[in-house]
Write an enzyme that holds these catalytic residues in place. Sequence first.
Site, PDB file in Angstrom:
ATOM      1  N   HIS A  53     -41.037  51.339  -7.724  1.00 18.88           N
ATOM      2  CA  HIS A  53     -39.614  50.996  -7.855  1.00 18.88           C
ATOM      3  C   HIS A  53     -38.870  51.933  -8.810  1.00 18.88           C
ATOM      4  CE1 HIS A  53     -35.899  48.814  -8.256  1.00 18.88           C
ATOM      5  NE2 HIS A  53     -36.153  48.564  -9.531  1.00 18.88           N
ATOM      6  N   HIS A  78     -36.424  52.023 -16.769  1.00 20.92           N
ATOM      7  CA  HIS A  78     -35.364  51.009 -16.846  1.00 20.92           C
ATOM      8  C   HIS A  78     -35.867  49.570 -16.864  1.00 20.92           C
ATOM      9  CE1 HIS A  78     -35.709  50.702 -12.383  1.00 20.92           C
ATOM     10  NE2 HIS A  78     -35.165  49.530 -12.532  1.00 20.92           N
ATOM     11  N   GLU A  82     -37.588  44.993 -20.171  1.00 21.19           N
ATOM     12  CA  GLU A  82     -37.457  43.670 -19.537  1.00 21.19           C
ATOM     13  C   GLU A  82     -38.803  43.111 -19.084  1.00 21.19           C
ATOM     14  OE1 GLU A  82     -35.149  41.899 -15.626  1.00 21.19           O
ATOM     15  OE2 GLU A  82     -34.277  43.595 -16.717  1.00 21.19           O
ATOM     16  N   ASP A  83     -39.704  43.975 -18.599  1.00 18.56           N
ATOM     17  CA  ASP A  83     -40.905  43.483 -17.920  1.00 18.56           C
ATOM     18  C   ASP A  83     -42.222  43.842 -18.591  1.00 18.56           C
ATOM     19  OD1 ASP A  83     -39.306  42.353 -15.967  1.00 18.56           O
ATOM     20  OD2 ASP A  83     -39.397  44.096 -14.659  1.00 18.56           O
ATOM     21  N   ASP A 145     -30.751  51.141  -8.690  1.00 19.83           N
ATOM     22  CA  ASP A 145     -31.695  50.022  -8.784  1.00 19.83           C
ATOM     23  C   ASP A 145     -31.401  48.992  -7.697  1.00 19.83           C
ATOM     24  OD1 ASP A 145     -33.597  48.195 -10.058  1.00 19.83           O
ATOM     25  OD2 ASP A 145     -31.825  47.111 -10.767  1.00 19.83           O
ATOM     26  N   ASP A 264     -12.119  56.306  14.112  1.00 19.72           N
ATOM     27  CA  ASP A 264     -12.987  57.182  13.326  1.00 19.72           C
ATOM     28  C   ASP A 264     -14.467  56.821  13.458  1.00 19.72           C
ATOM     29  OD1 ASP A 264     -12.707  54.797  11.984  1.00 19.72           O
ATOM     30  OD2 ASP A 264     -12.548  55.686   9.988  1.00 19.72           O
TER      31      ASP A 264
END
Length: 486
Positions: A53, A78, A82-83, A145, A264
């Site tokens: 990821h 990133h 958090e993880d 993300d 278009d």
Amino acid sequence: MALSTVTIDDLIASISVYHNDDDDLEFIRKAYQYASFLHKDQKRKSGEPYIVHPLSVAYILTTFARADMNTVCAALLHDTIEDTHCTSEDITLNFGEEVAMLVLGVTKIKGVVFSSREEGSLENQGKILNGMVSDIRIVLIKLADRLHNMRTLEYKTADRQKAIAQETLDFYVPIAYYLGSYQIKNELEDLCFKYVDPEKFIMIRNDLEEYIDNTKDEAFQIISKIKVILEENNIACRLTYRTKNIYGVYKRVREGLKVSEIHDLWAIQVIVKDIPTCYQVLGIIHGIYPPFNQMLKDLIARPKTTMYRSLHTSVFGNNGRLIQFQIRTEEMDDISLLGLPYYWDSPDVGMDEELHNKFQFFKSLVEANQHANSTKEFMEEAKNDIFTNMIYVFTPMGEVVELPEGSTPIDYAYKIHSDVGNKMEMAIVNASVASFDRRLKNNDIVKIITNDSIVGPREEYLGMCRTNLAKRKISEFLRKQEKEVK
């Protein structure tokens, strides 16, 4: 390539196209190795190693935004705060304060118990927008993300798929549009549409594919013919094409058009060396194919508020079908592909402050951010004034002003400047006197007559305006006036 197959070597090759500094590339490898170590025991719901990821997010940023070294490193890292057990201090120590700041900017709020999932989502959206005001790279990482998460949404439950897709459509798609990141916007729209309304998605996709299949030979013949004629006129050019995205088609069908009536669906892009050549090519094309005059747009003289520039003309093809031409320079084409990131001075310098002011989206965000007393208040103003259907009106000098649908001359005046709103005596719309509560429409030309003898706005103006910006400025003036009287 499928992003699940992206390797660190692919990422290095991608960034090397526009930034080939050995030390910086080694720094990126270091961030990858660090993230790989921290995520080594984690899996995604797809069963893939978690590092897939962040690696994919970083790769997206190099292809869609030509991200600088620190942004790529932050993308790789990133999710670490958090993880994993990693802290911002750890990242600062190993990769510097700038990378740590970017990682913190995209990290969800931790340690706070929210009353609902919606409240938590609102707070995190507010955090993203607040960070965006200070550094555009924060929201670029979040967009990449979200794009990768949408590409792999199939592994979520049906309820979560729909909820995440709707949030993306409401929050992330408008941001991508305002940044001029049309590639990301279009892909996000189609991915969201697939989960929000799968039946309509399949129906529109099938209709579009059938139309393209039936008309591609004609479109390619036109491309070949124009290329030969331009070469005969000694015009160096590059021709490409694109077809309208599925959600874009759906929005036009929702307005009552048939797929075959959309002008278009095919867009042929003619890329030339300079602006005079753009207009020369326009004349040549109109000499071969009759133009549909209502669809001629000079977005070079009057760029979009996203700074997009191009000449657009829709012409009748060999079988009477409408085909759009987009004529622009190489620089304009880069802007159309990259949006706001195009204006970075260099891979390591950040965004020029003056450029923030050219994007009305940023000016509105900064204004709302400065005056909001809470995240909820900030997000309410952002959703009411920015994340909504917009209209585009003109100043008497031809400058475009972006306003939410339903805006009145009062909203326009306060968008220009507080003093214009506070001292407005008369509104002129399309050369005629207009009431202050008149709803403005696309392409209106608006002029505000001011009078220095006017003390300020009247209380009834609050019921005549649409935007939180105007209401807040009127209320602030009235409160100040009331205090002075006491």
